[in-house]
Write an enzyme that holds these catalytic residues in place. Structure first.
Site, PDB file in Angstrom:
ATOM      1  CB  SER A   1      21.298  50.621  56.630  1.00 26.45           C
ATOM      2  OG  SER A   1      19.992  51.136  56.698  1.00 26.45           O
TER       3      SER A   1
ATOM      4  CG  HIS B   1      21.063  53.623  52.788  1.00 25.84           C
ATOM      5  ND1 HIS B   1      20.853  52.705  51.775  1.00 25.84           N
ATOM      6  CD2 HIS B   1      20.720  52.997  53.941  1.00 25.84           C
ATOM      7  CE1 HIS B   1      20.407  51.583  52.302  1.00 25.84           C
ATOM      8  NE2 HIS B   1      20.313  51.742  53.612  1.00 25.84           N
TER       9      HIS B   1
END
Length: 518
Positions: A441, A493
């Site tokens: 991610s 992230h």
């Protein structure tokens, strides 16, 4: 009515062949290679859950899916046909789940032993009755397995395993590390969204309750023992033994779990439910087949062997083959999937491997990474904490790759992916002192960051920028907000997003053909 009969004649024979061959074939294969001759030794969860859940989809997608093309629907043919694929798979899956659990208990032999030392003098069995035995509570050990569950890892599960040596009688003393152990398991589920301190408090309270139960436990109130086969439970019982003995265990250690219900009742109504589950599923399928329309054109096309111009399944599989505008993306997808398959076949839990297991595979945590194992910054990018984690990341990667790879080209796309992923991993260990981080991610958010950054340049047509901003902005915003609820590495992230924006613009501007970018 004639149309309905035509639909049944076209679909049901193939459905029956797939169902019976899958159900009977898996049972015969397991009985022959895993039960009768003990050639294949894989975790019981694979036989009883994961193979039943996944195996039916292969023949359904290959042979039954094309036959559903004769069905037509008022709104969406693709979704309507997939609904019938799902019904078919659900019917076979339900039958497989019941039949494999029935095979587990029905094929297990019961052997009566005078004392525990006689267990190696007889043939290996699943169930035992001990005429005489004793346990040593003062030599007990325990191990707790922590796992998350739920679609968004919203649950945290505690599985506490206790083990005690099984002795011949009360007079026997322990001189060497025992090989035979009595196993007891307790479990509890709490929210994974609460604070770490609250999780620790709830775990301590639950563990203390388990200790109280063990202090009052009646070790002799049972009908028979079950010998734990290769499984997650056996693995964790062995970890409890290792915690007590401070020595490594092997296949020679035997864990027996007490069973209170009568041996004669072990199968329950499983055999009847093999046919019952199939009958219910078949009935539902037949009922819903009343409504779809029928296409004679599609039937003729099927009979002549003509393939449709567009096939979503074929397109999806082709996306895994490195070529064209998705060359680099396909390689990254393949690497992530292959690593995950290696993890699963090595014995890791497919839904939620725990932190220690992920660390062994190369997960990222400050202590290990800053202690000299810097390769974890890269290796963690190709690990995933369960099948749902992998699927969500694959979906996010494909969406972002559609915009980025054709724009930057293969080499720069690889550079962007790796560098933003590394930045995300660094942000994770900088922000979190003890969080175990895995997943692509950070790199994927780097791709989204690059898209947002490139909206400031002439990379995208002016007329399409607003739509791209809305789509990508909503995706990024929702994921970041969801990360605030806990259980998600938001630092990776954000680190990937910011670095991806900077790296993406830099890579784009280094192309001599894009000098007038902003």
């Amino acid at each position: 009515m004639e149309t309905y009969i035509t639909k049944l004649k076209h679909i049901l024979p193939t459905f029956f062949i797939i169902a019976f061959s899958t159900i009977i074939g898996l049972s015969i294969f397991r009985w022959l290679f895993a039960i009768q001759f003990d050639i294949i030794d894989i975790k019981e969860e694979v036989w009883c859950f994961w193979l039943p859940m996944g195996l039916p989809w292969i023949p359904i997608l290959i042979w039954l899916r094309p036959r559903f093309r004769i069905l037509t629907f008022k709104k969406d043919n693709d979704n309507g046909r997939f609904f019938f694929q799902f019904l078919s798979a659900a019917t076979i899956i339900a039958c497989l789940l019941v039949s494999q659990n029935y095979l587990t208990t029905a094929s297990g032999k019961l052997i009566e032993l005078s004392t525990i030392s006689d267990i190696n003098k007889t043939e290996k069995a699943r169930y035992y009755k001990l005429t005489n035995f004793s346990v040593a509570p003062n030599y007990a050990g325990s191990f707790t397995d922590f796992r998350t569950s739920g679609k968004y890892n919203q649950h945290l599960n505690f599985d506490v395993y206790f083990v005690l040596p099984i002795l011949k009688d009360k007079s026997e003393t322990i001189r060497y590390i025992p090989k035979y152990w009595y196993g007891v398991k307790f479990k509890e589920q709490i929210s994974n969204k609460i604070s770490p301190k609250e999780k620790e408090r709830k775990y301590e309270a639950f563990y203390n309750q388990c200790i109280e139960k063990m202090n009052k436990y009646d070790f002799y109130s049972l009908d028979h023992f079950e010998r734990k086969p290769t499984s997650d439970d056996r693995q964790n019982f062995l970890k409890a033994i290792e915690a007590r003995t401070k020595q490594a265990t092997d296949e020679n250690f035997i864990v027996l779990e007490p069973i209170k219900e009568r041996f004669e009742d072990r199968n329950g109504n499983k055999f009847a439910w093999i046919f019952g589950s199939f009958g219910i599923g078949l009935g539902v399928l037949l009922f819903f087949l009343i409504w779809p329309g029928y296409s004679e054109t599609e039937k003729k096309r099927f009979l002549t062997g003509k393939k449709p111009k567009q096939d979503d399944l074929v397109d999806m599989l082709n996306y895994l083959v490195p070529k064209g505008d998705h060359f680099a993306t396909s390689i990254i997808l393949d690497l992530n999937i292959l690593v995950f398959l290696f993890m699963i076949f090595s014995g890791l839990n497919i839904i939620s491997p725990n932190g220690m297991e992920l660390l062994q595979w190369g997960a990222n945590r400050r202590l290990e990474t800053t202690g000299g194992e810097w390769w974890r910054l890269l290796s963690s990018m190709f690990l995933h904490g369960g099948i749902m984690h992998l699927i969500l990341n694959i979906s996010g990667l494909v969406i972002a790759a559609i915009f980025v790879e054709p724009l930057l080209g293969r080499k720069k796309y690889f550079i962007l992916y790796i560098l933003s992923g590394l930045c995300g991993s660094l942000a994770s260990i900088w922000w979190y002192p003890n969080t175990i981080s895995v997943g692509a991610s950070g790199a994927i958010f780097g791709l989204y960051g690059a898209i947002l950054g490139l909206l400031l340049t002439n990379a995208f047509p002016e007329g399409g920028k607003k739509g791209i901003l809305m789509m990508i902005g909503i995706y990024v915003g929702i994921n970041l907000l969801w990360g605030l609820t806990g259980g998600i590495d938001n630092a990776a992230h954000i680190g990937g997003l910011l670095s991806g924006a900077l790296i993406g613009i830099t890579l784009y501007k280094t192309d001599s053909g894009h000098k007038n970018g902003i």
